[in-house]
Design an enzyme around this catalytic site. Structure first.
Site, mmCIF file in Angstrom:
data_model
loop_
_atom_site.group_PDB
_atom_site.id
_atom_site.type_symbol
_atom_site.label_atom_id
_atom_site.label_comp_id
_atom_site.label_asym_id
_atom_site.label_seq_id
_atom_site.Cartn_x
_atom_site.Cartn_y
_atom_site.Cartn_z
ATOM 1 N N ARG A 1 -29.456 -43.988 19.899
ATOM 2 C CA ARG A 1 -30.873 -43.637 19.692
ATOM 3 C C ARG A 1 -31.636 -44.372 21.030
ATOM 4 O O ARG A 1 -32.719 -43.670 21.270
ATOM 5 C CB ARG A 1 -31.117 -44.088 18.556
ATOM 6 C CG ARG A 1 -30.559 -43.334 17.435
ATOM 7 C CD ARG A 1 -31.061 -43.797 15.856
ATOM 8 N NE ARG A 1 -32.490 -43.875 16.018
ATOM 9 C CZ ARG A 1 -33.413 -42.761 15.555
ATOM 10 N NH1 ARG A 1 -32.659 -41.583 15.230
ATOM 11 N NH2 ARG A 1 -34.704 -42.768 15.563
ATOM 12 N N ASP B 1 -39.481 -46.475 14.619
ATOM 13 C CA ASP B 1 -38.156 -46.626 13.531
ATOM 14 C C ASP B 1 -38.421 -47.985 12.905
ATOM 15 O O ASP B 1 -39.130 -48.903 13.429
ATOM 16 C CB ASP B 1 -36.945 -46.688 14.125
ATOM 17 C CG ASP B 1 -36.149 -45.299 14.331
ATOM 18 O OD1 ASP B 1 -37.072 -44.206 13.976
ATOM 19 O OD2 ASP B 1 -35.530 -45.160 15.236
ATOM 20 N N PRO C 1 -16.276 -59.142 9.102
ATOM 21 C CA PRO C 1 -17.325 -59.606 8.395
ATOM 22 C C PRO C 1 -17.946 -61.078 8.578
ATOM 23 O O PRO C 1 -18.807 -61.552 8.290
ATOM 24 C CB PRO C 1 -16.795 -59.731 6.789
ATOM 25 C CG PRO C 1 -15.577 -58.653 6.881
ATOM 26 C CD PRO C 1 -15.139 -58.644 8.385
ATOM 27 N N GLU D 1 -5.764 -57.270 6.466
ATOM 28 C CA GLU D 1 -6.500 -58.429 6.376
ATOM 29 C C GLU D 1 -7.020 -59.029 7.627
ATOM 30 O O GLU D 1 -7.836 -59.906 7.767
ATOM 31 C CB GLU D 1 -5.510 -59.559 5.927
ATOM 32 C CG GLU D 1 -5.160 -59.099 4.634
ATOM 33 C CD GLU D 1 -5.940 -59.193 3.558
ATOM 34 O OE1 GLU D 1 -7.084 -60.117 3.627
ATOM 35 O OE2 GLU D 1 -6.346 -58.012 2.689
#
Length: 226
Positions: free
Chosen positions: A154, A169, A89, A116
Protein backbone atom coordinates in the site's frame (compact mmCIF):
# COMPACT_ATOMS: atom_id res chain seq x y z
CA UNK A 1 9.68 -4.12 -4.93
CA UNK A 2 10.52 -7.81 -4.74
CA UNK A 3 9.22 -10.30 -2.18
CA UNK A 4 10.56 -13.85 -1.85
CA UNK A 5 8.40 -16.14 0.29
CA UNK A 6 10.09 -19.27 1.67
CA UNK A 7 7.74 -21.95 2.99
CA UNK A 8 6.90 -25.64 2.93
CA UNK A 9 3.45 -24.71 1.62
CA UNK A 10 4.11 -22.16 -1.15
CA UNK A 11 0.92 -23.19 -2.96
CA UNK A 12 -1.06 -21.36 -0.28
CA UNK A 13 -0.09 -18.18 -2.15
CA UNK A 14 -1.44 -19.22 -5.55
CA UNK A 15 -4.92 -17.74 -5.09
CA UNK A 16 -3.73 -14.81 -2.99
CA UNK A 17 -1.43 -13.57 -5.75
CA UNK A 18 -4.33 -13.45 -8.22
CA UNK A 19 -6.52 -11.05 -6.25
CA UNK A 20 -7.31 -7.34 -6.19
CA UNK A 21 -4.67 -4.63 -5.84
CA UNK A 22 -1.84 -7.11 -5.47
CA UNK A 23 -2.47 -8.69 -8.87
CA UNK A 24 -2.72 -5.24 -10.47
CA UNK A 25 0.56 -4.23 -8.85
CA UNK A 26 2.24 -7.41 -10.09
CA UNK A 27 0.85 -6.96 -13.60
CA UNK A 28 2.06 -3.35 -13.62
CA UNK A 29 5.57 -4.41 -12.63
CA UNK A 30 5.43 -2.51 -9.33
CA UNK A 31 5.66 -5.69 -7.23
CA UNK A 32 7.38 -9.02 -7.86
CA UNK A 33 6.60 -12.03 -5.69
CA UNK A 34 8.41 -15.37 -5.86
CA UNK A 35 7.61 -18.43 -3.76
CA UNK A 36 10.08 -21.13 -2.78
CA UNK A 37 9.74 -24.50 -1.07
CA UNK A 38 12.21 -25.51 1.65
CA UNK A 39 11.64 -29.13 0.64
CA UNK A 40 13.48 -28.53 -2.63
CA UNK A 41 16.68 -28.32 -0.56
CA UNK A 42 15.89 -31.27 1.73
CA UNK A 43 17.82 -34.55 1.24
CA UNK A 44 16.24 -37.97 0.87
CA UNK A 45 13.36 -39.30 -1.19
CA UNK A 46 10.79 -37.87 1.25
CA UNK A 47 12.33 -34.37 1.26
CA UNK A 48 11.85 -34.19 5.01
CA UNK A 49 12.56 -30.80 6.60
CA UNK A 50 11.60 -31.49 10.23
CA UNK A 51 12.98 -33.37 13.22
CA UNK A 52 11.99 -33.78 16.91
CA UNK A 53 13.58 -31.25 19.28
CA UNK A 54 16.59 -32.19 21.38
CA UNK A 55 15.62 -32.49 25.03
CA UNK A 56 12.15 -33.73 24.22
CA UNK A 57 8.89 -31.87 23.94
CA UNK A 58 5.89 -31.79 21.60
CA UNK A 59 5.97 -31.27 17.87
CA UNK A 60 8.73 -30.97 15.32
CA UNK A 61 11.25 -28.31 14.36
CA UNK A 62 12.32 -27.22 10.89
CA UNK A 63 15.96 -28.21 10.40
CA UNK A 64 18.85 -25.89 9.64
CA UNK A 65 20.22 -27.41 6.43
CA UNK A 66 17.28 -26.90 4.03
CA UNK A 67 16.61 -23.41 5.35
CA UNK A 68 20.21 -22.21 5.06
CA UNK A 69 20.58 -23.75 1.60
CA UNK A 70 17.27 -22.29 0.41
CA UNK A 71 18.01 -18.80 1.74
CA UNK A 72 21.49 -18.73 0.24
CA UNK A 73 20.13 -19.85 -3.14
CA UNK A 74 17.32 -17.29 -3.13
CA UNK A 75 19.56 -14.44 -2.02
CA UNK A 76 21.81 -15.16 -4.99
CA UNK A 77 18.93 -14.82 -7.46
CA UNK A 78 18.43 -11.07 -7.15
CA UNK A 79 20.61 -8.16 -8.12
CA UNK A 80 21.27 -7.64 -4.42
CA UNK A 81 20.46 -9.59 -1.25
CA UNK A 82 17.14 -8.82 0.40
CA UNK A 83 16.28 -8.10 4.00
CA UNK A 84 15.60 -11.41 5.71
CA UNK A 85 12.49 -11.70 7.91
CA UNK A 86 11.21 -14.58 10.02
CA UNK A 87 7.55 -14.61 11.06
CA UNK A 88 7.46 -15.64 14.72
CA UNK A 89 5.35 -14.85 17.82
CA UNK A 90 8.61 -13.94 19.59
CA UNK A 91 9.43 -11.13 17.17
CA UNK A 92 8.96 -7.38 17.07
CA UNK A 93 5.29 -6.58 16.77
CA UNK A 94 4.19 -5.40 13.33
CA UNK A 95 2.84 -1.86 13.35
CA UNK A 96 2.56 0.94 10.82
CA UNK A 97 5.98 2.34 11.72
CA UNK A 98 7.56 -1.01 10.93
CA UNK A 99 5.49 -1.34 7.75
CA UNK A 100 6.80 2.05 6.64
CA UNK A 101 10.35 0.94 7.43
CA UNK A 102 9.93 -2.25 5.39
CA UNK A 103 8.45 -0.35 2.45
CA UNK A 104 11.79 1.43 2.03
CA UNK A 105 13.53 -1.86 1.22
CA UNK A 106 14.04 -2.97 -2.36
CA UNK A 107 13.61 -6.63 -1.49
CA UNK A 108 12.22 -8.71 1.39
CA UNK A 109 12.68 -12.44 2.07
CA UNK A 110 9.89 -13.82 4.26
CA UNK A 111 10.64 -17.10 6.06
CA UNK A 112 7.46 -18.95 7.05
CA UNK A 113 7.74 -21.51 9.83
CA UNK A 114 5.52 -24.50 10.60
CA UNK A 115 5.18 -27.11 13.35
CA UNK A 116 6.91 -25.82 16.51
CA UNK A 117 9.04 -23.38 14.56
CA UNK A 118 12.67 -23.23 13.42
CA UNK A 119 15.85 -24.66 14.91
CA UNK A 120 17.23 -21.65 16.81
CA UNK A 121 20.51 -21.80 14.90
CA UNK A 122 18.60 -20.40 11.93
CA UNK A 123 18.14 -17.21 13.96
CA UNK A 124 21.73 -17.27 15.19
CA UNK A 125 23.32 -17.95 11.81
CA UNK A 126 21.11 -16.00 9.42
CA UNK A 127 20.27 -13.17 11.85
CA UNK A 128 16.88 -12.30 10.35
CA UNK A 129 14.56 -9.58 11.57
CA UNK A 130 11.97 -11.44 13.67
CA UNK A 131 8.42 -10.09 13.29
CA UNK A 132 5.18 -10.99 15.08
CA UNK A 133 1.81 -9.93 13.67
CA UNK A 134 0.14 -10.12 17.09
CA UNK A 135 -0.12 -11.89 20.40
CA UNK A 136 -1.66 -15.06 19.02
CA UNK A 137 -0.50 -18.25 17.33
CA UNK A 138 -1.09 -19.18 13.67
CA UNK A 139 -0.58 -22.61 12.13
CA UNK A 140 2.34 -21.21 10.18
CA UNK A 141 3.99 -18.08 8.90
CA UNK A 142 2.19 -17.95 5.56
CA UNK A 143 -0.80 -15.84 6.63
CA UNK A 144 1.45 -13.42 8.58
CA UNK A 145 3.61 -13.14 5.44
CA UNK A 146 0.51 -12.18 3.47
CA UNK A 147 -0.26 -9.51 6.08
CA UNK A 148 3.20 -8.03 5.61
CA UNK A 149 2.87 -8.05 1.83
CA UNK A 150 -0.62 -6.54 1.97
CA UNK A 151 0.40 -3.72 4.30
CA UNK A 152 3.73 -2.91 2.64
CA UNK A 153 2.49 -2.73 -0.96
CA UNK A 154 0.00 0.00 0.00
CA UNK A 155 2.98 2.31 0.54
CA UNK A 156 4.61 1.57 -2.81
CA UNK A 157 4.01 4.50 -5.19
CA UNK A 158 1.50 3.63 -7.90
CA UNK A 159 -0.13 0.66 -6.15
CA UNK A 160 -3.14 2.54 -4.76
CA UNK A 161 -5.50 4.27 -7.15
CA UNK A 162 -5.47 7.38 -4.95
CA UNK A 163 -2.00 8.14 -3.64
CA UNK A 164 -3.46 9.94 -0.59
CA UNK A 165 -5.40 6.89 0.61
CA UNK A 166 -2.59 5.42 2.70
CA UNK A 167 -1.88 8.81 4.28
CA UNK A 168 -5.23 8.82 6.07
CA UNK A 169 -5.36 5.16 7.10
CA UNK A 170 -5.51 4.28 10.78
CA UNK A 171 -2.05 4.47 12.43
CA UNK A 172 -0.65 6.47 9.50
CA UNK A 173 -1.54 9.98 10.65
CA UNK A 174 -0.08 10.84 14.05
CA UNK A 175 -0.67 7.22 15.12
CA UNK A 176 -4.43 7.82 15.45
CA UNK A 177 -7.29 5.60 14.33
CA UNK A 178 -9.04 6.69 11.16
CA UNK A 179 -12.17 8.82 11.42
CA UNK A 180 -15.61 7.37 10.45
CA UNK A 181 -16.51 7.60 6.77
CA UNK A 182 -19.84 7.60 4.93
CA UNK A 183 -21.21 7.33 1.40
CA UNK A 184 -24.67 7.24 -0.25
CA UNK A 185 -27.49 7.07 0.69
CA UNK A 186 -27.64 10.07 3.00
CA UNK A 187 -30.09 8.27 5.29
CA UNK A 188 -30.34 4.53 5.89
CA UNK A 189 -32.67 2.89 8.42
CA UNK A 190 -32.81 6.00 10.53
CA UNK A 191 -29.04 6.54 10.48
CA UNK A 192 -27.86 9.75 8.81
CA UNK A 193 -24.61 11.16 7.54
CA UNK A 194 -23.24 13.96 9.77
CA UNK A 195 -24.27 17.34 8.37
CA UNK A 196 -20.72 18.67 8.39
CA UNK A 197 -19.70 16.19 5.69
CA UNK A 198 -22.38 17.62 3.41
CA UNK A 199 -21.51 21.25 4.11
CA UNK A 200 -18.85 21.66 1.43
CA UNK A 201 -16.70 23.48 3.99
CA UNK A 202 -13.41 21.62 3.73
CA UNK A 203 -11.90 23.38 6.73
CA UNK A 204 -14.76 22.30 8.96
CA UNK A 205 -14.67 18.79 7.52
CA UNK A 206 -10.94 18.50 8.26
CA UNK A 207 -11.53 19.75 11.82
CA UNK A 208 -14.38 17.24 12.35
CA UNK A 209 -12.27 14.37 11.03
CA UNK A 210 -9.35 15.27 13.30
CA UNK A 211 -11.69 15.41 16.30
CA UNK A 212 -13.28 12.08 15.40
CA UNK A 213 -9.87 10.41 14.97
CA UNK A 214 -8.80 11.59 18.40
CA UNK A 215 -12.12 10.59 20.00
CA UNK A 216 -12.07 7.13 18.43
CA UNK A 217 -8.47 6.58 19.51
CA UNK A 218 -9.23 7.66 23.08
CA UNK A 219 -12.19 5.27 23.24
CA UNK A 220 -10.66 2.25 21.52
CA UNK A 221 -6.85 2.47 21.68
CA UNK A 222 -5.87 4.87 24.43
CA UNK A 223 -2.47 3.16 24.54
CA UNK A 224 -1.60 4.88 21.24
CA UNK A 225 -1.82 8.26 22.95
CA UNK A 226 0.67 7.42 25.70
Amino acid sequence: MRFDVLSIFPNLFDSYLQQSLLKKAIDAGLVEINTWNFRDWAPGKHSSVDEPPYGGGPGMLIRCEPVFDCVEHVQAQGAAPGRLIVLTPAGRRLDQNLVTELSQEQRLLLLCGRYEGFDHRIMEGLRPLEISVGDFICNGGEVPAMLIIDSVIRLIPGVLGDETSAKYDSFSSEQLLEYPQYTRPREFRGMTVPDVLLSGNHQLIAKWRAEQSLKRTQERRADLLE
